[in-house]
Motif scaffolding. Structure first.
Motif, PDB file in Angstrom:
ATOM      1  N   TYR A 147      57.601  58.350  83.191  1.00  0.00           N
ATOM      2  CA  TYR A 147      56.286  57.676  83.225  1.00  0.00           C
ATOM      3  C   TYR A 147      55.689  57.642  81.832  1.00  0.00           C
ATOM      4  O   TYR A 147      55.182  56.618  81.372  1.00  0.00           O
ATOM      5  CB  TYR A 147      55.332  58.407  84.185  1.00  0.00           C
ATOM      6  N   VAL A 148      55.737  58.780  81.164  1.00  0.00           N
ATOM      7  CA  VAL A 148      55.160  58.864  79.822  1.00  0.00           C
ATOM      8  C   VAL A 148      55.910  57.937  78.872  1.00  0.00           C
ATOM      9  O   VAL A 148      55.319  57.216  78.071  1.00  0.00           O
ATOM     10  CB  VAL A 148      55.189  60.321  79.306  1.00  0.00           C
ATOM     11  N   ARG A 149      57.238  57.937  78.992  1.00  0.00           N
ATOM     12  CA  ARG A 149      58.020  57.087  78.094  1.00  0.00           C
ATOM     13  C   ARG A 149      57.634  55.617  78.274  1.00  0.00           C
ATOM     14  O   ARG A 149      57.312  54.919  77.319  1.00  0.00           O
ATOM     15  CB  ARG A 149      59.524  57.257  78.354  1.00  0.00           C
ATOM     16  N   TYR A 185      55.014  50.991  75.812  1.00  0.00           N
ATOM     17  CA  TYR A 185      54.782  49.668  76.394  1.00  0.00           C
ATOM     18  C   TYR A 185      54.577  48.597  75.327  1.00  0.00           C
ATOM     19  O   TYR A 185      55.059  47.491  75.451  1.00  0.00           O
ATOM     20  CB  TYR A 185      53.573  49.740  77.325  1.00  0.00           C
ATOM     21  N   GLU A 186      53.865  48.981  74.251  1.00  0.00           N
ATOM     22  CA  GLU A 186      53.572  47.986  73.219  1.00  0.00           C
ATOM     23  C   GLU A 186      54.251  48.270  71.897  1.00  0.00           C
ATOM     24  O   GLU A 186      54.430  47.379  71.100  1.00  0.00           O
ATOM     25  CB  GLU A 186      52.080  48.020  72.893  1.00  0.00           C
ATOM     26  N   SER A 187      54.490  49.548  71.631  1.00  0.00           N
ATOM     27  CA  SER A 187      54.843  49.920  70.257  1.00  0.00           C
ATOM     28  C   SER A 187      56.325  49.681  69.983  1.00  0.00           C
ATOM     29  O   SER A 187      57.055  49.180  70.822  1.00  0.00           O
ATOM     30  CB  SER A 187      54.474  51.369  70.005  1.00  0.00           C
ATOM     31  N   LEU A 189      49.653  42.255  78.829  1.00  0.00           N
ATOM     32  CA  LEU A 189      48.812  42.925  77.857  1.00  0.00           C
ATOM     33  C   LEU A 189      47.393  42.351  77.878  1.00  0.00           C
ATOM     34  O   LEU A 189      47.194  41.149  78.018  1.00  0.00           O
ATOM     35  CB  LEU A 189      49.434  42.737  76.475  1.00  0.00           C
ATOM     36  N   ILE A 190      46.400  43.255  77.758  1.00  0.00           N
ATOM     37  CA  ILE A 190      44.994  42.860  77.711  1.00  0.00           C
ATOM     38  C   ILE A 190      44.627  42.476  76.281  1.00  0.00           C
ATOM     39  O   ILE A 190      45.129  43.052  75.329  1.00  0.00           O
ATOM     40  CB  ILE A 190      44.122  44.045  78.197  1.00  0.00           C
ATOM     41  N   GLY A 191      43.720  41.507  76.145  1.00  0.00           N
ATOM     42  CA  GLY A 191      43.122  41.240  74.833  1.00  0.00           C
ATOM     43  C   GLY A 191      43.857  40.208  73.999  1.00  0.00           C
ATOM     44  O   GLY A 191      43.620  40.115  72.809  1.00  0.00           O
ATOM     45  N   GLU A 192      44.742  39.459  74.606  1.00  0.00           N
ATOM     46  CA  GLU A 192      45.396  38.397  73.857  1.00  0.00           C
ATOM     47  C   GLU A 192      45.411  37.128  74.684  1.00  0.00           C
ATOM     48  O   GLU A 192      45.629  37.171  75.889  1.00  0.00           O
ATOM     49  CB  GLU A 192      46.835  38.808  73.477  1.00  0.00           C
ATOM     50  N   ASN A 214      54.958  54.277  79.467  1.00  0.00           N
ATOM     51  CA  ASN A 214      53.585  53.916  79.139  1.00  0.00           C
ATOM     52  C   ASN A 214      53.177  54.238  77.715  1.00  0.00           C
ATOM     53  O   ASN A 214      52.108  53.811  77.275  1.00  0.00           O
ATOM     54  CB  ASN A 214      52.624  54.541  80.145  1.00  0.00           C
ATOM     55  N   SER A 215      53.996  54.990  76.992  1.00  0.00           N
ATOM     56  CA  SER A 215      53.675  55.156  75.581  1.00  0.00           C
ATOM     57  C   SER A 215      54.459  54.153  74.738  1.00  0.00           C
ATOM     58  O   SER A 215      54.096  53.869  73.609  1.00  0.00           O
ATOM     59  CB  SER A 215      53.937  56.590  75.117  1.00  0.00           C
TER      60      SER A 215
END
Lengths: 389, 389
Positions: B380-382, B387-389, B112-115, B384-385
């Protein structure tokens, strides 16, 4: 009301039997009854432009046009000389009924690429539509329905100016692109304008609307935007107001396309501010708007600003100068990235509304630009993998 | 065997507690035991390059390197000065154990970016990995597992040259891009080569492999490819053969990435032939390979050549001159489009195999180029949507 909102226009939408969806309206005719027959057109820059585009580009060239035939159910693209012949015969049929020259009729088609149209159905559809031409609300609505393909909503617009009107309809949801779209848009106005004024208004209007939406980065072979002016209001508008009205109509229709993006669950305004110039702002906004990873994150209600940053990082410095350590990103009003580093906690972002606002500040100047897009959902994949099979 | 296939290398992959997946190996160390300590590196051109990329770009600059630390579970990107400090301390820790200068250690991070990373876990992980360093098959495999994120398969390569070997591992499946990817690749060789030779081989190798894959058109902040040469074989290779071996290793790993494209159900070779030059061929192949509409069609086993044509139609004539009326498209050996028009019946195309071959002939010259991509699926959508939530 759609194309019949402005005075001087008749329309019809009929079931011609072109679409594979039995009983769907699939052919629309719009006729300008004057007194003027002014026209302006903007067409796809795709090098494989479809037969109807090739025909219509010539038809509008002299700034005058009497009517338009639009069919769904087949794009008549990549169909060679036979396809061009079909567009010609379609135009000739409406021209015959209007007692006009074939070149005063434009043609637009949308649907599957690489197949000829069932021409007898098209020609009978033109005859049928001509019989049903009407200037009422229902006729405008029928026409707007007849041009739909994968659209889930009918898309129309009505703008009231000072003594003149602009109306319109558009089809488009998938395949919507940096440069127009699989999009067919017919606008009508009863203002008294010259062909040059109409062209100028349409050019400006598309630049700040259809050219600013990005649903999936694809550019169609059939994109067509036509503006017909009848002069029936007898009002010569203030040209600024006229340009503004046409731009507003285009912007409304463009927003409706994004709102109907295939299977989308969020509309996104991707705005870049603090750019060195507008081109830089739009290049960065487009880079983010066309990122599948970003679109999937939004579908998952995930304010993943890392994917925003990754995307603007791909824009060359020569196009958009900025210092990565100064960039900030706001998602729905929360500054999740500040100075290229984490800002407020991403959990503060409410991603539940359909509308998502992403504002990227490059801190590199005073210019800005917005690209409208939507998210990438399971439903998008379903629609576009099942389209033919 | 992975990075331990070549002589002179030790590796380890340990559970450092960086990844949110409990018990997953998430930190790898690779150490070059010499006699040479030659290195070459290729890094992301993304302007928001991550802290480890900033560090490692400098570390490899003099052509010499003793070891690499790779962690999954966090990208350490967009983390400012604090992130750079973490990469520095990570390098310093392995350097301390190796009794070497900090700049003889490179660092790569993915996630993850930003941590910021949990630095104490990283440093303890480096110590633990150092304890477990080994030149055996299991150690190479452990390292290859430790760098995985959304990868579903471990990806390694072994190339046997004339008296020398090239081995390697890569992670990457989503976010794979025109220009590298969220991809971390560590290659090792026991050939006797100079830093300049290693850099030349790696540059050529990445150009024709990682830079020719396109999974979703995104370019990561963390892309890193490092080639370490130990000279332990004592063989000075024929330089052509060496370049070829490195290129083969890169190509194998790139193909494995495409084969593991997030949620993909087809691998696609998008080949453009008959182009005026290689740049034109690659521009056209990339345009098609990055079309979501095309990728969805392939997921639906639909040989939709109209979407191929639409995409190459967006490439400007100044980049790829061709006559639209001469272009042909073959899908899995069936010429579905011929001279810009429908060719053989599309129902003849068998789309059931995982591998799909699309060959576009521009009939505009003698050059050609291939981009490797995959299809766009629900999966793919699953991935990448969610990934974090």
């Amino acid at each position: 009301m759609s194309v019949t909102f402005a005075q001087g226009f008749q329309a019809a939408g009929v079931v011609a039997g072109i679409s594979s969806h039995h009983g769907k309206r699939d052919l629309a005719v719009v006729v300008n009854q004057g007194p003027l027959d002014v026209v302006a057109g903007v067409f796809t820059p795709n090098r494989f432009c479809a037969a109807p585009v090739q025909w219509s580009r010539k038809a509008v060239q002299d700034g005058h046009l009497r009517g338009v035939v639009v069919n769904s159910g087949g794009a008549n693209a990549c169909t060679g000389q036979a396809g061009l012949e079909q567009s010609t015969q379609t135009a000739q049929e409406l021209a015959r009924l209007l007692e006009a020259d074939a070149h005063s009729v434009a043609v637009a088609s949308t649907g599957l690429i690489g197949e000829l149209l069932p021409l007898d159905h098209v020609l009978r559809g033109v005859d049928d539509a001509f019989e049903h031409l009407d200037d009422g609300e229902q006729a405008g609505s029928d026409a707007a329905h007849a041009i739909m393909t994968t659209d889930t909503k009918v898309k129309t617009v009505e703008i009231q100016g000072s003594g003149f009107r602009v109306g319109g309809m558009v089809k488009g949801s998938g395949m919507i692109a940096p440069q127009l779209a699989t999009m067919i848009c017919i606008l009508t106005t009863d203002a008294v304008v010259t062909p040059a004024q109409a062209q100028q208004a349409l050019h400006q209007g598309t630049q700040t609307s259809f050219n600013r939406i990005d649903v999936d980065g694809c550019m169609s072979t059939n994109d067509t935007v036509i503006l017909l002016a009848s002069g029936a209001s007898e009002v010569t508008p203030d040209i600024e107001e006229f340009n503004q009205a046409v731009a507003e109509a285009c912007a409304s229709l463009a927003h409706q396309i994004v709102g109907d993006g295939e299977g989308s669950s969020h509309d996104v305004d991707m705005t870049v501010i603090g750019a060195s110039d507008e081109r830089a702002a739009l290049a960065c906004a487009r880079a983010v708007a066309s990122s599948n990873l970003m679109k999937c994150a939004i579908a998952g209600n995930d304010p993943n600003w890392g994917r925003v940053i990754s995307s603007i990082g791909t824009v060359p410095e020569s196009i958009a100068p900025y210092d990565p350590n100064k960039v900030s990103v706001d998602i729905n009003g929360i500054r999740v990235c500040d100075g290229g580093k984490p800002g407020q906690d991403r959990s503060l972002v409410d991603m539940t509304p359909r509308h998502v606002d992403i504002v990227i500040n490059l801190h590199a100047g005073e210019s800005q630009g917005t690209i409208w897009t939507d998210d990438l959902t399971h439903e998008y994949v379903r629609i576009n993998s099942d389209y033919e099979s």
